[in-house]
Motif scaffolding. Structure first.
Motif, PDB file in Angstrom:
ATOM      1  N   UNK C 161       0.816  -1.205   0.000  1.00  0.00           N
ATOM      2  CA  UNK C 161       0.000   0.000   0.000  1.00  0.00           C
ATOM      3  C   UNK C 161       0.855   1.264   0.000  1.00  0.00           C
ATOM      4  N   UNK C 162       2.169   1.082  -0.079  1.00  0.00           N
ATOM      5  CA  UNK C 162       3.072   2.232   0.074  1.00  0.00           C
ATOM      6  C   UNK C 162       3.210   3.009  -1.229  1.00  0.00           C
ATOM      7  N   UNK C 163       3.526   4.275  -1.091  1.00  0.00           N
ATOM      8  CA  UNK C 163       3.782   5.118  -2.256  1.00  0.00           C
ATOM      9  C   UNK C 163       4.908   4.527  -3.103  1.00  0.00           C
ATOM     10  N   UNK C 164       5.942   4.046  -2.457  1.00  0.00           N
ATOM     11  CA  UNK C 164       7.094   3.559  -3.212  1.00  0.00           C
ATOM     12  C   UNK C 164       6.696   2.388  -4.123  1.00  0.00           C
ATOM     13  N   UNK C 165       5.988   1.419  -3.581  1.00  0.00           N
ATOM     14  CA  UNK C 165       5.619   0.262  -4.401  1.00  0.00           C
ATOM     15  C   UNK C 165       4.610   0.648  -5.469  1.00  0.00           C
ATOM     16  N   UNK C 166       3.600   1.386  -5.082  1.00  0.00           N
ATOM     17  CA  UNK C 166       2.548   1.758  -6.035  1.00  0.00           C
ATOM     18  C   UNK C 166       3.094   2.612  -7.168  1.00  0.00           C
ATOM     19  N   UNK C 167       4.054   3.468  -6.864  1.00  0.00           N
ATOM     20  CA  UNK C 167       4.608   4.330  -7.904  1.00  0.00           C
ATOM     21  C   UNK C 167       5.539   3.572  -8.837  1.00  0.00           C
ATOM     22  N   UNK C 168       6.392   2.754  -8.251  1.00  0.00           N
ATOM     23  CA  UNK C 168       7.509   2.210  -9.019  1.00  0.00           C
ATOM     24  C   UNK C 168       7.213   0.897  -9.730  1.00  0.00           C
ATOM     25  N   UNK C 169       6.287   0.115  -9.214  1.00  0.00           N
ATOM     26  CA  UNK C 169       6.091  -1.240  -9.758  1.00  0.00           C
ATOM     27  C   UNK C 169       5.791  -1.233 -11.254  1.00  0.00           C
ATOM     28  N   UNK C 170       5.037  -0.231 -11.707  1.00  0.00           N
ATOM     29  CA  UNK C 170       4.638  -0.232 -13.117  1.00  0.00           C
ATOM     30  C   UNK C 170       5.726   0.309 -14.042  1.00  0.00           C
ATOM     31  N   UNK C 171       6.685   1.011 -13.497  1.00  0.00           N
ATOM     32  CA  UNK C 171       7.664   1.660 -14.363  1.00  0.00           C
ATOM     33  C   UNK C 171       9.049   1.039 -14.280  1.00  0.00           C
ATOM     34  N   UNK C 172       9.379   0.521 -13.116  1.00  0.00           N
ATOM     35  CA  UNK C 172      10.679  -0.128 -12.974  1.00  0.00           C
ATOM     36  C   UNK C 172      10.514  -1.456 -12.246  1.00  0.00           C
ATOM     37  N   UNK C 173       9.731  -2.341 -12.870  1.00  0.00           N
ATOM     38  CA  UNK C 173       9.416  -3.600 -12.182  1.00  0.00           C
ATOM     39  C   UNK C 173      10.659  -4.417 -11.852  1.00  0.00           C
ATOM     40  N   UNK C 174      11.647  -4.348 -12.716  1.00  0.00           N
ATOM     41  CA  UNK C 174      12.829  -5.182 -12.436  1.00  0.00           C
ATOM     42  C   UNK C 174      13.641  -4.628 -11.275  1.00  0.00           C
ATOM     43  N   UNK C 175      13.640  -3.323 -11.119  1.00  0.00           N
ATOM     44  CA  UNK C 175      14.322  -2.733  -9.962  1.00  0.00           C
ATOM     45  C   UNK C 175      13.559  -3.088  -8.681  1.00  0.00           C
ATOM     46  N   UNK C 176      12.241  -3.041  -8.765  1.00  0.00           N
ATOM     47  CA  UNK C 176      11.430  -3.407  -7.599  1.00  0.00           C
ATOM     48  C   UNK C 176      11.644  -4.884  -7.254  1.00  0.00           C
ATOM     49  N   UNK C 177      11.597  -5.720  -8.269  1.00  0.00           N
ATOM     50  CA  UNK C 177      11.814  -7.150  -8.016  1.00  0.00           C
ATOM     51  C   UNK C 177      13.169  -7.386  -7.368  1.00  0.00           C
ATOM     52  N   UNK C 178      14.173  -6.662  -7.826  1.00  0.00           N
ATOM     53  CA  UNK C 178      15.514  -6.839  -7.263  1.00  0.00           C
ATOM     54  C   UNK C 178      15.526  -6.487  -5.777  1.00  0.00           C
ATOM     55  N   UNK C 179      14.744  -5.472  -5.395  1.00  0.00           N
ATOM     56  CA  UNK C 179      14.687  -5.131  -3.966  1.00  0.00           C
ATOM     57  C   UNK C 179      14.098  -6.261  -3.142  1.00  0.00           C
ATOM     58  N   UNK C 180      13.273  -7.067  -3.778  1.00  0.00           N
ATOM     59  CA  UNK C 180      12.713  -8.230  -3.098  1.00  0.00           C
ATOM     60  C   UNK C 180      13.609  -9.461  -3.275  1.00  0.00           C
ATOM     61  N   UNK C 181      14.761  -9.251  -3.876  1.00  0.00           N
ATOM     62  CA  UNK C 181      15.685 -10.358  -4.069  1.00  0.00           C
ATOM     63  C   UNK C 181      15.314 -11.250  -5.240  1.00  0.00           C
ATOM     64  N   UNK C 182      14.481 -10.746  -6.116  1.00  0.00           N
ATOM     65  CA  UNK C 182      14.020 -11.550  -7.246  1.00  0.00           C
ATOM     66  C   UNK C 182      14.649 -11.028  -8.527  1.00  0.00           C
ATOM     67  N   UNK C 183      15.508 -11.820  -9.104  1.00  0.00           N
ATOM     68  CA  UNK C 183      16.178 -11.418 -10.337  1.00  0.00           C
ATOM     69  C   UNK C 183      15.810 -12.439 -11.406  1.00  0.00           C
ATOM     70  N   UNK C 184      15.231 -11.959 -12.487  1.00  0.00           N
ATOM     71  CA  UNK C 184      14.753 -12.847 -13.542  1.00  0.00           C
ATOM     72  C   UNK C 184      15.562 -12.627 -14.809  1.00  0.00           C
TER      73      UNK C 184
END
Lengths: 110, 103, 243
Positions: C161-184
């Motif tokens: 529900x955070x601003x950071x996730x809601x803002x960034x997920x659609x534009x830099x999904x791979x950077x967001x995934x990396x913060x969760x330790x998920x590299x594809x």
């Protein structure tokens, strides 16, 4: 002029995600529960989109600076007034009473 | 539940559509970042009450067809983002927010 | 909500005494955190409400109860109902889909009916399950508010529900995934699903390698909340199978 509204934040710049877990507190779960009860039948006082519209209309400092459930409880207050269930005057009076009660109970208060 | 063939739906799966570049006031469920962007219909969810009317306590009827539309990340952000060449974005868009895209 | 609400997550000691006279002094009980089976670094409700918005909750609740709009019991029951909705319910659904191809087909065709089959009602909104594959990884966000398949998974995490996730997920999904330790790998399509309307998305993560012999319950333990949102993948079996 194309205007992006406060809540419509997809694609904006933002910092790192704070991934810390937070188990909802009892106050938060009560806010959640009341919002759902009042929305659902048999109460059906408002619809989800009315809650969203109200949250979207909160003051920006509250939308961004406040806790998630702060937005909800502020929205609930506005909806209850909008629907004529409670008045601002009675809410303010009770809020003052609750504040005094808790500050007294906390001890060391003025 | 998923009405794949809604009789009066204007668009079908596979159609190229453009999200209207409109900026009306009020409660809108079409994200700002998708307005004016072109994508492709990949699903027809059925018809749902209009949230723009529900937001004011109305019944939102008649229901409006709701589509799942997929966009290439590159078409949305045009290079200004961190995504792979194949990455995509899907959102649910109500019919009155879509128009036929030039092919 | 249906009678299935009487059902708690499987195997959990959800006996609790809440439902009765939960006052603001009553707090969460330690057994709840333990019963949810995952760790919570924060237990912040062990103090008096101190914020003004918390007082507002008390004021509204008291007024609503006094006027007979709501009852304390109604609130307590609703809290209980939501407490029983946890990521473990979703994990049970995913594990079933992993072991039973027919069930997975039903889940993909009609999510509401498929989760109801396992005793989890999902009403009023469309539940749509999307399957991660070696070719495509799904990640769910709600940029406009906080839409989430909460009828199945419970209240969403704060970060969702955070601003950071809601803002960034659609534009830099791979950077967001990396913060969760998920590299594809680059050749995997990352598809971000923005939950903008009446549909709620549940990600079916890929079944981890080396899990052929595991029971459904052991498989469910590998399915994390984040793997059903798509910010993570399912856990590898632990300990790693030895040859």
């Amino acid at each position: 002029m194309a205007q992006r509204r406060m809540h419509d934040m997809g694609g904006l710049e933002a910092g790192p995600i704070d991934r810390r877990e937070h188990e909802p507190t009892l106050v938060e779960r009560r806010i959640d529960a009341m919002m759902m009860i009042l929305r659902d039948k048999p109460h059906a006082l408002w619809k989800t989109d009315e809650n969203r519209r109200t949250i979207e209309g909160l003051p920006p400092e509250l939308y961004d600076g406040g806790a998630y459930y702060q937005r909800w409880v502020e929205s609930m207050r506005r909806l209850l007034v909008e629907k004529g269930v409670l008045s601002d005057a009675e809410i303010d009076a009770r809020l003052a009473e609750v504040r005094a009660r808790h500050r007294g109970a906390a001890g060391g208060g003025s | 539940m998923r009405a794949a063939d809604l009789p009066d739906a204007r668009f079908r799966v596979g159609d190229r559509v453009r999200v209207r570049a409109a900026y009306p006031p009020g409660h809108i469920r079409t994200p700002f970042y998708l307005r004016g962007r072109t994508g492709r219909v990949i699903g027809v969810h059925g018809a749902f009450p209009n949230p723009e009317r529900l937001a004011w306590g109305e019944d939102g009827l008649p229901p409006i067809p709701l589509y799942e539309v997929v966009f290439a990340m590159a078409a949305v952000w045009q290079g200004d983002g961190a995504y792979g060449a194949r990455d995509s974005l899907a959102a649910d868009i109500y019919e009155h927010w879509l128009e036929e895209a030039a092919t | 909500m249906s009678g299935a609400d009487g059902r708690g997550p499987q195997g959990l000691a959800h006996s609790h005494d809440h439902g009765h006279d939960r006052r603001e002094h009553g707090h969460r009980h330690d057994h709840e955190a333990a019963a949810h089976g995952h760790s919570h670094p924060f237990q912040p409700d062990l103090q008096e409400p101190s914020q003004d918005w918390e007082f507002l909750e008390i004021a509204l609740r008291e007024l609503l109860i006094e006027k007979g709009v709501l009852s304390a019991r109604e609130i307590a029951e609703k809290i209980d109902q939501w407490d029983r909705r946890t990521p473990q319910n979703g994990a049970e659904v995913i594990a079933r889909a992993w072991v039973d191809p027919d069930y997975k087909a039903r889940l993909l065709a009609d999510g509401n009916a498929a989760v109801a089959e396992l005793g989890y009602p999902f009403e009023g909104l469309e539940l749509i399950a999307v399957e991660n594959t070696p070719q495509r990884h799904h990640m769910v966000v709600c940029t406009l508010c906080s839409c989430y398949p909460r009828q199945l998974l419970g209240i969403p995490p704060l970060w969702y529900k955070s601003r950071a996730y809601r803002s960034r997920a659609v534009r830099e999904p791979r950077a967001v995934l990396a913060e969760f330790g998920t590299v594809l790998p680059e050749d995997v399509e990352v598809r971000v699903l923005d939950s903008t309307a009446d549909c709620r998305y549940l990600v079916i993560p890929m079944r981890p390698a080396g899990t052929e012999g595991l029971s459904e319950a052991d498989l469910a333990a590998l399915v994390t909340r984040d793997s059903m949102i798509g910010t993570a993948q399912a856990r590898a079996p632990h300990p790693a199978p030895t040859a």
